[in-house]
Design a protein around this motif. Structure first.
Motif, PDB file in Angstrom:
ATOM      1  N   LEU A 278       0.833  -1.198   0.000  1.00  0.00           N
ATOM      2  CA  LEU A 278       0.000   0.000   0.000  1.00  0.00           C
ATOM      3  C   LEU A 278       0.871   1.253   0.000  1.00  0.00           C
ATOM      4  O   LEU A 278       1.785   1.384   0.812  1.00  0.00           O
ATOM      5  N   LYS A 279       0.598   2.162  -0.932  1.00  0.00           N
ATOM      6  CA  LYS A 279       1.254   3.464  -0.918  1.00  0.00           C
ATOM      7  C   LYS A 279       0.378   4.404  -0.106  1.00  0.00           C
ATOM      8  O   LYS A 279      -0.666   4.845  -0.566  1.00  0.00           O
ATOM      9  N   LEU A 280       0.801   4.698   1.120  1.00  0.00           N
ATOM     10  CA  LEU A 280      -0.044   5.432   2.054  1.00  0.00           C
ATOM     11  C   LEU A 280       0.643   6.728   2.460  1.00  0.00           C
ATOM     12  O   LEU A 280       1.761   6.730   2.945  1.00  0.00           O
ATOM     13  N   VAL A 281      -0.047   7.829   2.241  1.00  0.00           N
ATOM     14  CA  VAL A 281       0.445   9.151   2.637  1.00  0.00           C
ATOM     15  C   VAL A 281      -0.255   9.534   3.932  1.00  0.00           C
ATOM     16  O   VAL A 281      -1.478   9.681   3.979  1.00  0.00           O
ATOM     17  N   TRP A 282       0.540   9.692   4.987  1.00  0.00           N
ATOM     18  CA  TRP A 282      -0.021   9.975   6.309  1.00  0.00           C
ATOM     19  C   TRP A 282      -0.121  11.487   6.525  1.00  0.00           C
ATOM     20  O   TRP A 282       0.893  12.148   6.734  1.00  0.00           O
ATOM     21  N   LEU A 283      -1.328  12.026   6.504  1.00  0.00           N
ATOM     22  CA  LEU A 283      -1.555  13.416   6.896  1.00  0.00           C
ATOM     23  C   LEU A 283      -1.920  13.489   8.378  1.00  0.00           C
ATOM     24  O   LEU A 283      -1.824  14.546   8.988  1.00  0.00           O
ATOM     25  N   ALA A 284      -2.338  12.360   8.914  1.00  0.00           N
ATOM     26  CA  ALA A 284      -2.642  12.249  10.344  1.00  0.00           C
ATOM     27  C   ALA A 284      -2.205  10.863  10.793  1.00  0.00           C
ATOM     28  O   ALA A 284      -2.713   9.864  10.274  1.00  0.00           O
ATOM     29  N   PRO A 285      -1.237  10.753  11.694  1.00  0.00           N
ATOM     30  CA  PRO A 285      -0.743   9.435  12.114  1.00  0.00           C
ATOM     31  C   PRO A 285      -1.739   8.706  13.004  1.00  0.00           C
ATOM     32  O   PRO A 285      -2.633   9.313  13.605  1.00  0.00           O
ATOM     33  N   TRP A 286      -1.586   7.404  13.105  1.00  0.00           N
ATOM     34  CA  TRP A 286      -2.356   6.621  14.051  1.00  0.00           C
ATOM     35  C   TRP A 286      -1.882   6.909  15.465  1.00  0.00           C
ATOM     36  O   TRP A 286      -0.702   7.175  15.710  1.00  0.00           O
ATOM     37  N   GLY A 287      -2.818   6.816  16.394  1.00  0.00           N
ATOM     38  CA  GLY A 287      -2.485   6.885  17.805  1.00  0.00           C
ATOM     39  C   GLY A 287      -2.641   5.504  18.430  1.00  0.00           C
ATOM     40  O   GLY A 287      -2.507   4.487  17.757  1.00  0.00           O
ATOM     41  N   ASP A 288      -2.953   5.485  19.695  1.00  0.00           N
ATOM     42  CA  ASP A 288      -3.244   4.238  20.404  1.00  0.00           C
ATOM     43  C   ASP A 288      -4.623   3.777  19.949  1.00  0.00           C
ATOM     44  O   ASP A 288      -5.615   4.489  20.138  1.00  0.00           O
ATOM     45  N   VAL A 289      -4.709   2.599  19.355  1.00  0.00           N
ATOM     46  CA  VAL A 289      -5.987   2.143  18.812  1.00  0.00           C
ATOM     47  C   VAL A 289      -7.054   2.028  19.902  1.00  0.00           C
ATOM     48  O   VAL A 289      -8.254   2.174  19.628  1.00  0.00           O
ATOM     49  N   ALA A 290      -6.635   1.799  21.133  1.00  0.00           N
ATOM     50  CA  ALA A 290      -7.596   1.708  22.226  1.00  0.00           C
ATOM     51  C   ALA A 290      -8.291   3.042  22.484  1.00  0.00           C
ATOM     52  O   ALA A 290      -9.378   3.079  23.071  1.00  0.00           O
ATOM     53  N   LYS A 291      -7.676   4.142  22.024  1.00  0.00           N
ATOM     54  CA  LYS A 291      -8.259   5.466  22.236  1.00  0.00           C
ATOM     55  C   LYS A 291      -8.929   6.020  20.973  1.00  0.00           C
ATOM     56  O   LYS A 291      -9.407   7.152  20.964  1.00  0.00           O
ATOM     57  N   ALA A 292      -8.951   5.217  19.908  1.00  0.00           N
ATOM     58  CA  ALA A 292      -9.586   5.648  18.663  1.00  0.00           C
ATOM     59  C   ALA A 292     -11.090   5.728  18.844  1.00  0.00           C
ATOM     60  O   ALA A 292     -11.665   5.121  19.762  1.00  0.00           O
ATOM     61  N   HIS A 293     -11.744   6.494  17.973  1.00  0.00           N
ATOM     62  CA  HIS A 293     -13.208   6.525  17.986  1.00  0.00           C
ATOM     63  C   HIS A 293     -13.716   5.101  17.772  1.00  0.00           C
ATOM     64  O   HIS A 293     -13.129   4.347  16.990  1.00  0.00           O
ATOM     65  N   PRO A 294     -14.789   4.711  18.422  1.00  0.00           N
ATOM     66  CA  PRO A 294     -15.287   3.327  18.299  1.00  0.00           C
ATOM     67  C   PRO A 294     -16.002   3.079  16.968  1.00  0.00           C
ATOM     68  O   PRO A 294     -17.230   2.996  16.896  1.00  0.00           O
TER      69      PRO A 294
ATOM     70  N   VAL B  76      -3.183   6.099  -1.181  1.00  0.00           N
ATOM     71  CA  VAL B  76      -4.144   6.265  -0.096  1.00  0.00           C
ATOM     72  C   VAL B  76      -3.688   7.411   0.804  1.00  0.00           C
ATOM     73  O   VAL B  76      -2.518   7.463   1.206  1.00  0.00           O
ATOM     74  N   TYR B  77      -4.599   8.316   1.118  1.00  0.00           N
ATOM     75  CA  TYR B  77      -4.307   9.446   2.009  1.00  0.00           C
ATOM     76  C   TYR B  77      -5.115   9.265   3.291  1.00  0.00           C
ATOM     77  O   TYR B  77      -6.350   9.226   3.257  1.00  0.00           O
ATOM     78  N   TRP B  78      -4.384   9.143   4.405  1.00  0.00           N
ATOM     79  CA  TRP B  78      -5.068   9.089   5.711  1.00  0.00           C
ATOM     80  C   TRP B  78      -5.108  10.535   6.211  1.00  0.00           C
ATOM     81  O   TRP B  78      -4.117  11.081   6.663  1.00  0.00           O
ATOM     82  N   ALA B  79      -6.283  11.137   6.132  1.00  0.00           N
ATOM     83  CA  ALA B  79      -6.387  12.583   6.282  1.00  0.00           C
ATOM     84  C   ALA B  79      -6.731  13.081   7.679  1.00  0.00           C
ATOM     85  O   ALA B  79      -6.402  14.215   8.021  1.00  0.00           O
ATOM     86  N   VAL B  80      -7.388  12.260   8.471  1.00  0.00           N
ATOM     87  CA  VAL B  80      -7.976  12.734   9.724  1.00  0.00           C
ATOM     88  C   VAL B  80      -7.566  11.830  10.881  1.00  0.00           C
ATOM     89  O   VAL B  80      -7.537  10.605  10.718  1.00  0.00           O
ATOM     90  N   PRO B  81      -7.251  12.399  12.043  1.00  0.00           N
ATOM     91  CA  PRO B  81      -6.978  11.551  13.211  1.00  0.00           C
ATOM     92  C   PRO B  81      -8.161  10.615  13.478  1.00  0.00           C
ATOM     93  O   PRO B  81      -9.330  11.016  13.347  1.00  0.00           O
ATOM     94  N   GLU B  82      -7.852   9.393  13.864  1.00  0.00           N
ATOM     95  CA  GLU B  82      -8.912   8.390  14.039  1.00  0.00           C
ATOM     96  C   GLU B  82      -9.772   8.636  15.270  1.00  0.00           C
ATOM     97  O   GLU B  82     -10.718   7.891  15.528  1.00  0.00           O
ATOM     98  N   THR B  83      -9.464   9.690  16.001  1.00  0.00           N
ATOM     99  CA  THR B  83     -10.285  10.073  17.151  1.00  0.00           C
ATOM    100  C   THR B  83     -11.392  11.063  16.765  1.00  0.00           C
ATOM    101  O   THR B  83     -12.276  11.340  17.578  1.00  0.00           O
ATOM    102  N   LEU B  84     -11.326  11.597  15.531  1.00  0.00           N
ATOM    103  CA  LEU B  84     -12.282  12.618  15.096  1.00  0.00           C
ATOM    104  C   LEU B  84     -13.258  12.052  14.071  1.00  0.00           C
ATOM    105  O   LEU B  84     -12.957  11.085  13.375  1.00  0.00           O
ATOM    106  N   VAL B  85     -14.428  12.688  13.963  1.00  0.00           N
ATOM    107  CA  VAL B  85     -15.491  12.189  13.095  1.00  0.00           C
ATOM    108  C   VAL B  85     -15.827  13.219  12.022  1.00  0.00           C
ATOM    109  O   VAL B  85     -16.449  14.246  12.315  1.00  0.00           O
ATOM    110  N   PRO B  86     -15.418  12.992  10.775  1.00  0.00           N
ATOM    111  CA  PRO B  86     -15.826  13.885   9.689  1.00  0.00           C
ATOM    112  C   PRO B  86     -17.333  13.789   9.443  1.00  0.00           C
ATOM    113  O   PRO B  86     -17.992  12.841   9.872  1.00  0.00           O
TER     114      PRO B  86
END
Length: 207
Positions: free
Chosen positions: A41-57, A99-109
């Protein structure tokens, strides 16, 4: 004779080892943080992953297709990164498979239209009606179907999706039957079925 059998067995093990090594453990990758390299996967990180346990459910995946031209995923992702909760999605996929990961996984677009479909045309809408919405679903946007909205995803996008959907499902514990096309849960543009082919592919066990 025994020696010959041992040599043959050793050769078989040696031949199978590279094949095993070429099968990445997406489960292990999906438990990571930061900006991990994801094989294939060619992935461009605009927002990195955090602790998955703290990600939005996240409980679902919604597949979208934008009417932007080829090359528009990067611009859409950059705008999303500047204003994460604007109308849009967390993950954007360009026609070349980037693939562009644009938003922190804790936030909801803001995406989805309220899961207003209740006609069971594509899937059983009993469990989706007003339930499979932006707050419960991570969105993936595939760019490039302009000016023909019925244009399918490119081969590169499908190849990226094959890996991306496995990573998303592994990271957030999302089962196959919770991958939805936008048109399956919302009344949308009647000219085409947005995301339907990609969601159907993702639900195939061997995809």
């Amino acid at each position: 004779m025994k020696f010959r059998l041992l040599v043959m067995a050793f050769c078989l093990v040696a031949m199978s080892a590279p094949a095993a090594a070429q099968s990445p453990d997406f489960g292990a990758v999906a438990r990571g943080s930061g900006t991990p390299e994801i094989p294939g996967l060619k992935l461009v990180w605009l927002a990195p992953w955090g602790d998955v346990a703290k990600a939005h459910p996240w409980r679902n995946i919604i597949v979208h297709q934008t009417e932007g031209p080829a090359g528009s995923a990067r611009g859409g992702a950059l705008e999303q990164a500047k204003n994460p909760t604007r109308r849009g999605v967390t993950v954007w996929v360009e026609t070349d498979g980037t693939v562009y990961w644009a938003v922190p996984e804790t936030l909801v677009p803001t995406h989805g239209d309220g899961a207003n479909r209740n006609d069971n045309k594509y899937v059983d809408n009993g469990p989706t009606f007003h339930q499979v919405i932006g707050d419960t679903s991570i969105g993936v946007e595939f760019a490039g179907n302009y000016p023909d909205v019925a244009r399918p995803a490119t081969e590169a996008q499908i190849a990226a999706w094959r890996i991306l959907v496995k990573v998303l499902r592994a990271r957030y514990g999302i089962p196959l039957d919770r991958v939805y096309a936008h048109n399956w849960i919302d009344f949308k543009d009647a000219r085409y079925c947005e995301g339907c082919a990609l969601a159907t592919l993702a639900r195939q066990p061997g995809f």
